[in-house]
Structure formats: structure tokens, C-alpha cells
Scaffold this active site. Structure first.
Site, PDB file in Angstrom:
ATOM      1  NE  ARG A  50      -2.911   0.534   3.349  1.00 41.40           N
ATOM      2  CZ  ARG A  50      -2.164   0.697   4.453  1.00 41.40           C
ATOM      3  NH1 ARG A  50      -1.344   1.734   4.562  1.00 41.40           N
ATOM      4  NH2 ARG A  50      -2.221  -0.170   5.445  1.00 41.40           N
ATOM      5  CE1 TYR A 103     -15.752  11.962 -16.442  1.00 44.75           C
ATOM      6  CE2 TYR A 103     -15.213  11.967 -14.108  1.00 44.75           C
ATOM      7  CZ  TYR A 103     -15.594  11.283 -15.246  1.00 44.75           C
ATOM      8  OH  TYR A 103     -15.796   9.937 -15.186  1.00 44.75           O
ATOM      9  CG  ASP A 175      -9.091  16.219 -15.055  1.00 44.05           C
ATOM     10  OD1 ASP A 175      -8.399  15.611 -15.900  1.00 44.05           O
ATOM     11  OD2 ASP A 175     -10.125  15.736 -14.558  1.00 44.05           O
ATOM     12  CE  LYS A 200     -11.790   8.118 -18.537  1.00 42.78           C
ATOM     13  NZ  LYS A 200     -12.141   9.373 -17.915  1.00 42.78           N
TER      14      LYS A 200
HETATM   15  C1  LIG Z   1     -12.690   9.764 -16.628  1.00 37.89           C
HETATM   16  C2  LIG Z   1     -12.321  11.097 -16.065  1.00 37.89           C
HETATM   17  C3  LIG Z   1     -12.086  11.275 -14.700  1.00 37.89           C
HETATM   18  C4  LIG Z   1     -12.303  10.161 -13.681  1.00 37.89           C
HETATM   19  O1  LIG Z   1     -11.394   9.133 -13.842  1.00 37.89           O
HETATM   20  P1  LIG Z   1     -11.717   7.568 -13.544  1.00 37.89           P
HETATM   21  O2  LIG Z   1     -10.466   6.890 -13.915  1.00 37.89           O
HETATM   22  O3  LIG Z   1     -12.901   7.193 -14.366  1.00 37.89           O
HETATM   23  O4  LIG Z   1     -12.032   7.475 -12.080  1.00 37.89           O
HETATM   24  C5  LIG Z   1     -11.696  12.527 -14.268  1.00 37.89           C
HETATM   25  N1  LIG Z   1     -11.552  13.561 -15.125  1.00 37.89           N
HETATM   26  C6  LIG Z   1     -11.785  13.428 -16.444  1.00 37.89           C
HETATM   27  C7  LIG Z   1     -11.612  14.610 -17.338  1.00 37.89           C
HETATM   28  C8  LIG Z   1     -12.177  12.203 -16.957  1.00 37.89           C
HETATM   29  O5  LIG Z   1     -12.420  12.086 -18.275  1.00 37.89           O
END
Ligand SMILES: *Cc1c(COP(=O)(O)O)cnc(C)c1O
Length: 380
Positions: A50, A103, A175, A200
Site C-alpha cells: 500500500r 467532468y 485535470d 484514458k
Molecule cells: C474519466 C475522467 C475522470 C475520472 O477518472 P476515472 O479513472 O474514471 O475514475 C476525471 N476527469 C476526467 C476529465 C475524466 O475524463
């Protein structure tokens, strides 16, 4: 000599060949604990997975290098990364400014969870810096920015947001999921922390869920690491390995995502069924100039609105064949979705509600001609 080009770092940062075996690829250290040579005698600094695991360390070092940050940390998901960051930098009474079209999951984290713990927030249109400045309070701990935003692909001027946040004694969090560090490096534009859903573009193959934080300042990085270990939403060894493997090809994948997106935009732009194409690469996009300044290229995400409203938007989503109907983005395969009913359903009735005639595409790296043909068939 230092080899520090982006693609070189993606393949080598944190990924020395194994000292003992020569293994070129970092192994999956599928272990929870580590033998000690006498009490406290750690062999490689590892005591419990962890806290740290060598596969995760490799990914974390690679992420830090790609974002030009001091410390990278890998989590079980993007949302786990966001939650950990917010509980590190904010407490009851703290205030955060989020984008007017944040988001959906970020919006839900603020509105349905963190608000109950006394965190205050405002959703502000960040394409209007004066509005962000007005929304700053003495209790503002962070400005939270996305650029390009999801799903409207608005562009926020990251340097200006950093200035506004820092003037108010707050951090700028960006982000960077949509752009990826190949297209945009927020820490070099003044941001303090970068957030990723590595699910992503970073992972890039739709086969792993993960998240990351990269801090510019090592001391803040250490505080986040403390919370990562304390709360425990870490990336497991296999997930870290998959993400690291994906990151190696980020540059070449992004080049193709961007090139394919441009061809899709071109095909959609003249189409009679399409009311408007939202893509920061279009000269008429309100954020085009800023995007040109802060991004290497304009990304693989394209949104468009249909002249005939929601029914038409749903029909296109149903009829596309090569574009798979599904949530998420950033993988090698193309995806299509209806944000109002899918990814952004939780924003219905709120100020962050998205238009019902909107369709969002994650343009993959298949043959561009096939992608265009599929969309034209779905629109006709
Ligand atoms: C998908 C996404 C998230 C969240 O991420 P997860 O891996 O699904 O928890 C946060 N910000 C953006 C812009 C996203 O596209």
C-alpha cells in the site's frame, strides 16, 4: 549527455533494466510485503505494497517525468486521485472553484460527497477569467481547471488561472486527462498539481482503470503520498504495469488521435445535419488562440450538436458501427456517446447540464477514411 525528450522519457523514465536479471521491462511485482534483513532492514526501501510497490514506483517516476513534476503518485482510479488530493489540500470550510462544465464525476464528488464534509465550491465559467477572480474567497484553497473540458471542449487559459489562484493564496489544480502531457504540460504553465484519469489516453487501450497526481513541489508531493498511503486507494501492480506499458506509446498514439480528429472535424463541419462542431483546432472556436499557445496539437476529442435535437443525436449514436457506443475515451478504438444521458446524466437539472443535442466522439487510431465513412453513414 541527458536524454530527456518526451518519447524517450515515456519509454525509459523510472524503467531501468532490472539490475539482477537484465529484464528490459519492469516486472509486475505481485507482492503485498517484503522480507526484511533484521527489523527495519529494508532491501529496496519497500515494506508493504500500500505504501509502495516497485511496479507502481516505476509508473509514478515515469508520470512525474512526463508532466515535468517533482512527484508522481498512482491511484486506483481518477476519482480516487481526486478524492485523495482534495482531502490533502482542503478541509471543512475550504472553498474550491471548479469549471462550469466540469467532468461529471468531479461535479458529483464535490456536490454529493465532499459538500457533506464541509467543503464549499462554486462552478464558474473559467473561459471568463474575471468571473474566476470574482469567485475567489479568502477561504479558497484551490482553483480546479480542466482544459479542454469534457464534453464541451472549452479551453481555459492555464497561465491566467495560475496567476489568479496564486494571487489569492490558492493552488491551481489542472485535470489534464483530455490533453495528456504529450499535448500540454500544465506544471510548466504555473499549475501546482496535475490530475489524470490514466484510464484514458495515458493507458490508452481501454483495458485498465487508474488515476494519477503529479505535484510540482516535492513537499506537497510528500503530503499527498502520506494521504495516498493513509487512505489506500493505490494502483495495484498489474494495473500500474498496464498503464506504464500504455504510456510508452503515448506520443505516437496522440499524433494519430489528433490527425484522425482533424479529418473527422472536416467531414462533420460541412454536413447539413450538424449544427455546430466543437473542436479547439477550429479557428472559429473561442479558445483556439489560447489552445494554440498552450497545446502542441488539439487532441482526439470532438463534440458536435445536431440540427434536429436530441432524437437526432440519439439516432447517430445508435447507427454508428465502427464508433462503439460507450462511455470513457482515449483508447485506440473510437467511441461515441450521448453525454446528457450517459457520462453527464448526473448533471441534469444543475447549472452544469449539457445540451441534449450533443454527441461526443473519442476519435481512435483506426483508418481515418473508415471513421469518416462510418459517421457520414450514421448521419445520412
Ligand atoms: C474519466 C475522467 C475522470 C475520472 O477518472 P476515472 O479513472 O474514471 O475514475 C476525471 N476527469 C476526467 C476529465 C475524466 O475524463
Amino acid at each position: 549527455m541527458t536524454f530527456d525528450g518526451f518519447e524517450t522519457l515515456a519509454i525509459h523514465a523510472g524503467q531501468e533494466a532490472d539490475a539482477e536479471t537484465g529484464a528490459v521491462v519492469v516486472p509486475i511485482y505481485q507482492t503485498s510485503t517484503y522480507a526484511q534483513d533484521g527489523v527495519g532492514g529494508l532491501r529496496g526501501g519497500y515494506e508493504y505494497s500500500r505504501t509502495a510497490n516497485p511496479t507502481r514506483t516505476a509508473l509514478e517516476e515515469c508520470l512525474a517525468a512526463l508532466e515535468s513534476g517533482a512527484r508522481g503518485l498512482a491511484f486506483a482510479s481518477g476519482m480516487a486521485a481526486e478524492d485523495t488530493l482534495l482531502r490533502t489540500i482542503a478541509g471543512p470550510g475550504g472553498h474550491v472553484i471548479i469549471p462550469g462544465d466540469a467532468y461529471g464525476g468531479t461535479f458529483r464528488l464535490f456536490s454529493k460527497v465532499l459538500e457533506r464534509w464541509g467543503l464549499e465550491w462554486d462552478a464558474v465559467d473559467q473561459t471568463d477569467p474575471a468571473a474566476v477572480r470574482r469567485a475567489m474567497r479568502p477561504s479558497t484553497v484551490a482553483v480546479w481547471t480542466e482544459s479542454p473540458t469534457n464534453p464541451l471542449l472549452n479551453i481555459t487559459d492555464i497561465e491566467t488561472m495560475a496567476e489568479i489562484a496564486h494571487d489569492g493564496g490558492a493552488l491551481l489544480v489542472v485535470d489534464n486527462t483530455f490533453a495528456s502531457p504529450y499535448l500540454q504540460r500544465p506544471l510548466l504553465l504555473g499549475a501546482d498539481v496535475v490530475v489524470h484519469s490514466t484510464t484514458k489516453y495515458m493507458g490508452g487501450h481501454s483495458d485498465v482503470v487508474g488515476g494519477a497526481l503529479v505535484a510540482a513541489d516535492p513537499e506537497l508531493g510528500e503530503r499527498i503520498a502520506f494521504h495516498q498511503n493513509t487512505m489506500g486507494a493505490v494502483a495495484g501492480p498489474f494495473d500500474a504495469w498496464l498503464t506504464l506499458r500504455g504510456a510508452k506509446t503515448l506520443g505516437v498514439r496522440m499524433d494519430r488521435h489528433c490527425a484522425n480528429a482533424e479529418k473527422v472535424v472536416e467531414a462533420l463541419s460541412g454536413h447539413p445535419a450538424v449544427r455546430e462542431v466543437l473542436y479547439p483546432g477550429l479557428p472559429e472556436h473561442p479558445g483556439h488562440k489560447v489552445a494554440e499557445r498552450q497545446m502542441r496539437a488539439f487532441g482526439g476529442m470532438v463534440s458536435f450538436r445536431l440540427r434536429d435535437g436530441e432524437e437526432a443525436a440519439l439516432r447517430v449514436c445508435d447507427r454508428a458501427r465502427l464508433f462503439t457506443l460507450g462511455e470513457s475515451l482515449g483508447g485506440v478504438e473510437s467511441l461515441i456517446e450521448h453525454p446528457a444521458r450517459m457520462t453527464h446524466a448526473s448533471t441534469a437539472g444543475s447549472p452544469l447540464e449539457v445540451p441534449a443535442d450533443l454527441v461526443r466522439l473519442s476519435v481512435g487510431i483506426e483508418s481515418a477514411d473508415d471513421l469518416v465513412a462510418d459517421l457520414l453513414a450514421a448521419l445520412d
